[in-house]
Design a protein around this motif. Structure first.
Motif, PDB file in Angstrom:
ATOM      1  N   TYR A   1       5.547   0.741  27.445  1.00 33.89           N
ATOM      2  CA  TYR A   1       4.753   0.671  28.667  1.00 33.89           C
ATOM      3  C   TYR A   1       3.406  -0.024  28.442  1.00 33.89           C
ATOM      4  O   TYR A   1       2.704  -0.333  29.406  1.00 33.89           O
ATOM      5  N   ARG A   2       3.065  -0.267  27.194  1.00 31.14           N
ATOM      6  CA  ARG A   2       1.715  -0.760  26.894  1.00 31.14           C
ATOM      7  C   ARG A   2       1.404  -2.065  27.634  1.00 31.14           C
ATOM      8  O   ARG A   2       0.292  -2.239  28.152  1.00 31.14           O
ATOM      9  N   ASN A   3       2.356  -2.974  27.694  1.00 34.66           N
ATOM     10  CA  ASN A   3       2.073  -4.308  28.219  1.00 34.66           C
ATOM     11  C   ASN A   3       2.816  -4.639  29.506  1.00 34.66           C
ATOM     12  O   ASN A   3       2.953  -5.820  29.854  1.00 34.66           O
ATOM     13  N   ILE A   4       3.295  -3.629  30.233  1.00 31.85           N
ATOM     14  CA  ILE A   4       3.910  -3.939  31.527  1.00 31.85           C
ATOM     15  C   ILE A   4       2.815  -4.427  32.475  1.00 31.85           C
ATOM     16  O   ILE A   4       1.636  -4.099  32.306  1.00 31.85           O
ATOM     17  N   PRO A   5       3.161  -5.267  33.470  1.00 31.99           N
ATOM     18  CA  PRO A   5       2.149  -6.033  34.220  1.00 31.99           C
ATOM     19  C   PRO A   5       0.972  -5.237  34.764  1.00 31.99           C
ATOM     20  O   PRO A   5      -0.187  -5.663  34.625  1.00 31.99           O
ATOM     21  N   GLU A   6       1.212  -4.077  35.388  1.00 32.18           N
ATOM     22  CA  GLU A   6       0.098  -3.392  36.053  1.00 32.18           C
ATOM     23  C   GLU A   6      -0.887  -2.742  35.096  1.00 32.18           C
ATOM     24  O   GLU A   6      -1.987  -2.325  35.517  1.00 32.18           O
ATOM     25  N   MET A   7      -0.549  -2.652  33.807  1.00 31.63           N
ATOM     26  CA  MET A   7      -1.474  -2.044  32.858  1.00 31.63           C
ATOM     27  C   MET A   7      -2.744  -2.884  32.669  1.00 31.63           C
ATOM     28  O   MET A   7      -3.763  -2.387  32.172  1.00 31.63           O
ATOM     29  N   LYS A   8      -2.691  -4.155  33.096  1.00 28.41           N
ATOM     30  CA  LYS A   8      -3.877  -5.006  32.963  1.00 28.41           C
ATOM     31  C   LYS A   8      -4.994  -4.590  33.906  1.00 28.41           C
ATOM     32  O   LYS A   8      -6.127  -5.073  33.780  1.00 28.41           O
ATOM     33  N   TYR A   9      -4.691  -3.677  34.845  1.00 30.93           N
ATOM     34  CA  TYR A   9      -5.712  -3.235  35.801  1.00 30.93           C
ATOM     35  C   TYR A   9      -6.401  -1.937  35.384  1.00 30.93           C
ATOM     36  O   TYR A   9      -7.212  -1.404  36.146  1.00 30.93           O
TER      37      TYR A   9
ATOM     38  N   LYS B   1      -8.226 -11.460  45.186  1.00 27.26           N
ATOM     39  CA  LYS B   1      -9.532 -11.667  44.553  1.00 27.26           C
ATOM     40  C   LYS B   1     -10.006 -10.391  43.873  1.00 27.26           C
ATOM     41  O   LYS B   1     -10.518 -10.423  42.733  1.00 27.26           O
ATOM     42  N   GLN B   2      -9.846  -9.260  44.547  1.00 29.44           N
ATOM     43  CA  GLN B   2     -10.280  -7.986  43.973  1.00 29.44           C
ATOM     44  C   GLN B   2      -9.423  -7.598  42.777  1.00 29.44           C
ATOM     45  O   GLN B   2      -9.933  -7.052  41.791  1.00 29.44           O
ATOM     46  N   LEU B   3      -8.114  -7.863  42.854  1.00 29.43           N
ATOM     47  CA  LEU B   3      -7.237  -7.571  41.708  1.00 29.43           C
ATOM     48  C   LEU B   3      -7.639  -8.405  40.495  1.00 29.43           C
ATOM     49  O   LEU B   3      -7.672  -7.904  39.363  1.00 29.43           O
ATOM     50  N   GLU B   4      -7.953  -9.666  40.715  1.00 29.68           N
ATOM     51  CA  GLU B   4      -8.358 -10.536  39.612  1.00 29.68           C
ATOM     52  C   GLU B   4      -9.675 -10.063  39.000  1.00 29.68           C
ATOM     53  O   GLU B   4      -9.852 -10.114  37.773  1.00 29.68           O
ATOM     54  N   LYS B   5     -10.565  -9.592  39.839  1.00 25.37           N
ATOM     55  CA  LYS B   5     -11.846  -9.072  39.351  1.00 25.37           C
ATOM     56  C   LYS B   5     -11.623  -7.841  38.478  1.00 25.37           C
ATOM     57  O   LYS B   5     -12.228  -7.701  37.404  1.00 25.37           O
ATOM     58  N   ILE B   6     -10.743  -6.949  38.918  1.00 25.87           N
ATOM     59  CA  ILE B   6     -10.452  -5.734  38.140  1.00 25.87           C
ATOM     60  C   ILE B   6      -9.791  -6.104  36.818  1.00 25.87           C
ATOM     61  O   ILE B   6     -10.118  -5.539  35.763  1.00 25.87           O
ATOM     62  N   GLU B   7      -8.884  -7.080  36.863  1.00 27.38           N
ATOM     63  CA  GLU B   7      -8.228  -7.522  35.628  1.00 27.38           C
ATOM     64  C   GLU B   7      -9.257  -8.038  34.640  1.00 27.38           C
ATOM     65  O   GLU B   7      -9.179  -7.752  33.425  1.00 27.38           O
ATOM     66  N   MET B   8     -10.224  -8.799  35.110  1.00 24.28           N
ATOM     67  CA  MET B   8     -11.265  -9.344  34.225  1.00 24.28           C
ATOM     68  C   MET B   8     -12.110  -8.220  33.626  1.00 24.28           C
ATOM     69  O   MET B   8     -12.562  -8.314  32.480  1.00 24.28           O
ATOM     70  N   ASN B   9     -12.323  -7.151  34.398  1.00 25.95           N
ATOM     71  CA  ASN B   9     -13.104  -6.024  33.880  1.00 25.95           C
ATOM     72  C   ASN B   9     -12.428  -5.364  32.693  1.00 25.95           C
ATOM     73  O   ASN B   9     -13.082  -4.681  31.883  1.00 25.95           O
ATOM     74  N   HIS B  10     -11.097  -5.525  32.594  1.00 30.23           N
ATOM     75  CA  HIS B  10     -10.340  -4.847  31.517  1.00 30.23           C
ATOM     76  C   HIS B  10      -9.601  -5.862  30.633  1.00 30.23           C
ATOM     77  O   HIS B  10      -8.582  -5.517  30.037  1.00 30.23           O
ATOM     78  N   LYS B  11     -10.159  -7.052  30.572  1.00 31.82           N
ATOM     79  CA  LYS B  11      -9.509  -8.109  29.797  1.00 31.82           C
ATOM     80  C   LYS B  11      -9.384  -7.679  28.339  1.00 31.82           C
ATOM     81  O   LYS B  11     -10.357  -7.244  27.719  1.00 31.82           O
ATOM     82  N   ARG B  12      -8.197  -7.771  27.806  1.00 32.67           N
ATOM     83  CA  ARG B  12      -7.925  -7.356  26.421  1.00 32.67           C
ATOM     84  C   ARG B  12      -8.499  -8.350  25.424  1.00 32.67           C
ATOM     85  O   ARG B  12      -8.502  -9.556  25.668  1.00 32.67           O
TER      86      ARG B  12
END
Length: 455
Positions: free
Chosen positions: A291-299, A444-455
């Motif tokens: 489950y570590r790298n399934i798509p929604e974990m990037k948020y 836009k908001q999803l991309e912002k959240i993804e950037m906040n948790h960029k690995r």
């Protein structure tokens, strides 16, 4: 002051008020009102100041003047989804970032109403900010800090805790395991006196039947039903024999006991919150690491994902989560869920997010998929996330439905969700109390959240 002057002031006030009136016409849409399973094709929704004023066919829409025109371009509109078992994040040292991100994650997935089921003082100002329009978010219904074997020390203290949470402004009480019978009875008595609903897990020393008779409004995770179906209750009390949520005992279930429990549930108007995805992911046989790298974990943060992996790994290490143990348990839960549903026990759309591998908003789509696989119809699935949550809080008709007088809370999708549930995953537009968030803004908001948790 003479009557003429009063009249002039009144007319002036009305003119000023009307000038601030915000009128919107959402045109060229197909409406699933959830009053029934019919689709109103080629209709429009007239909204004024966040309230639905009228539903009208497109043939009459041209007569509406002076409104903001929003073209739905043939989208299907429904009242949106719910997450009615959420663990709303806590503000850490005043940092509300994860709370605010979660609000966007819900909205971006068409989730317009959330019931928090493990409370914290930081949730109250969050709700106030959402209600005031300071930050975007779904409707929030908050349970207070939970009642459990660790937070409750006596019947008297439990009763005072109920009074304190009611006075603080919480909407609901959450019960966790570990309560003794006298403590539960004190909670029940005080909550009913103060008219605040309560529900949650079923403590082993209380049991399902006393919990239902004592006023539980919702049984979270369908907890307590499996234990009530086991003839030898001493095994239920032994965690080694029972396993998590009595997983290892399902082969001993006596189904002949269920009709009486259903009759009791219906008599006392109990609701169920299945959280099927929690058990599929947290207690499923798929390894935690997958489950570590399934798509929604990037948020969500890498730390949170690791914490979820750490929570599941001990069960794997002990050999509990083998397919031989898990599959019969999941099959049992699906059968229990559908038996309760088909008997008329009302269902709430719930996924327990953010909990182990359940990312806010995204996990509701996993829940929907599992509800469908279990045999629930598309209409009933949508009902569990719209009409039912409103009924739960005695607010039927105020939201969760598309009709005149209801709040303008709805979601647009490309296809008919009564035929294709996958369309729910990609809202074209989300409208919350008349505020419009189109796909571009949501992305836009999803991309912002993804950037906040960029690995």
């Amino acid at each position: 002051m003479n009557k003429s002057l009063l009249l002039i002031i009144g007319i002036s006030f009305l003119t000023v008020f009307q000038s601030f009136s915000h009128v919107q016409l959402f045109s060229n849409v197909h409406i699933i009102s959830m009053e029934n399973d019919a689709v109103l094709e080629n209709h429009a929704i007239l909204v004024e100041n966040g309230k639905i004023v009228k539903i009208l066919p497109m043939s009459e829409a041209s007569s509406i003047k002076g409104s903001e025109m929003i073209d739905g371009k043939g989208a299907y509109v429904f009242p949106g989804l719910a997450e009615f078992h959420s663990h709303i994040p806590v503000a850490q040292n005043g940092n509300t970032e994860f709370q605010e991100e979660s609000m966007w994650l819900y909205l971006a997935n068409g989730v317009l109403r959330v019931r928090g089921m493990i409370g914290h003082a930081s949730h109250l100002p969050l709700k106030a900010r959402v209600d005031a329009g300071e930050i975007p978010g779904p409707r929030l219904f908050l349970s207070g800090p939970s009642f459990s074997g660790t937070s409750v020390s006596s019947a008297e203290q439990a009763a005072q805790m109920v009074r304190d949470e009611k006075a603080a402004g919480y909407d609901h009480l959450k019960l966790h395991p570990g309560l003794e019978m006298d403590e539960f009875l004190a909670i029940s008595k005080t909550a009913q006196e103060l008219d605040i609903p309560f529900g949650g897990h079923v403590s082993l020393n209380v049991g399902l039947v006393p919990s239902i008779k004592g006023g539980y409004k919702s049984i979270e995770h369908m907890d307590g039903y499996v234990e009530a179906l086991i003839p030898d209750y001493s095994k239920v009390l032994d965690p080694e024999q029972a396993g998590p949520f009595s997983m290892l005992l399902v082969k001993e279930v006596d189904w002949s006991r269920l009709p009486e429990l259903i009759e009791l549930s219906l008599e006392h108007k109990v609701w169920i919150a299945p959280t099927l995805t929690l058990f599929d992911r947290y207690f499923g046989f798929k390894p935690a690491e997958e489950y570590r790298n399934i798509p929604e974990m990037k948020y969500v943060s890498e730390t949170l994902v690791q914490n979820w992996i750490n929570a599941k790994t001990p069960y794997e290490t002990r050999g509990v989560l083998t397919k031989a143990n898990v599959q019969p348990y999941l099959d049992f839960r699906n059968k229990l869920f559908m038996t309760l549903h088909e008997a008329g026990v009302p269902v709430l759309m719930t996924s327990d997010s953010p909990q182990v591998f359940n990312v806010p908003g995204f996990s509701i789509h996993h829940e929907i998929e599992l509800m469908s696989k279990a045999g629930m119809s598309n209409f009933e699935i949508l009902k569990s996330g719209s009409v039912n949550p409103a009924r739960y809080f005695d607010q039927e008709g105020e939201w969760g439905v598309i009709k005149a007088g209801a709040s303008a809370d709805f979601v647009m999708v490309e296809k008919n969700p009564l035929k294709d549930l996958n369309t729910l995953k990609e809202p074209v537009m989300v409208v919350m109390k008349g505020e419009v968030y189109d796909r571009q803004e949501l992305q836009k908001q999803l991309e912002k959240i993804e950037m906040n948790h960029k690995r």
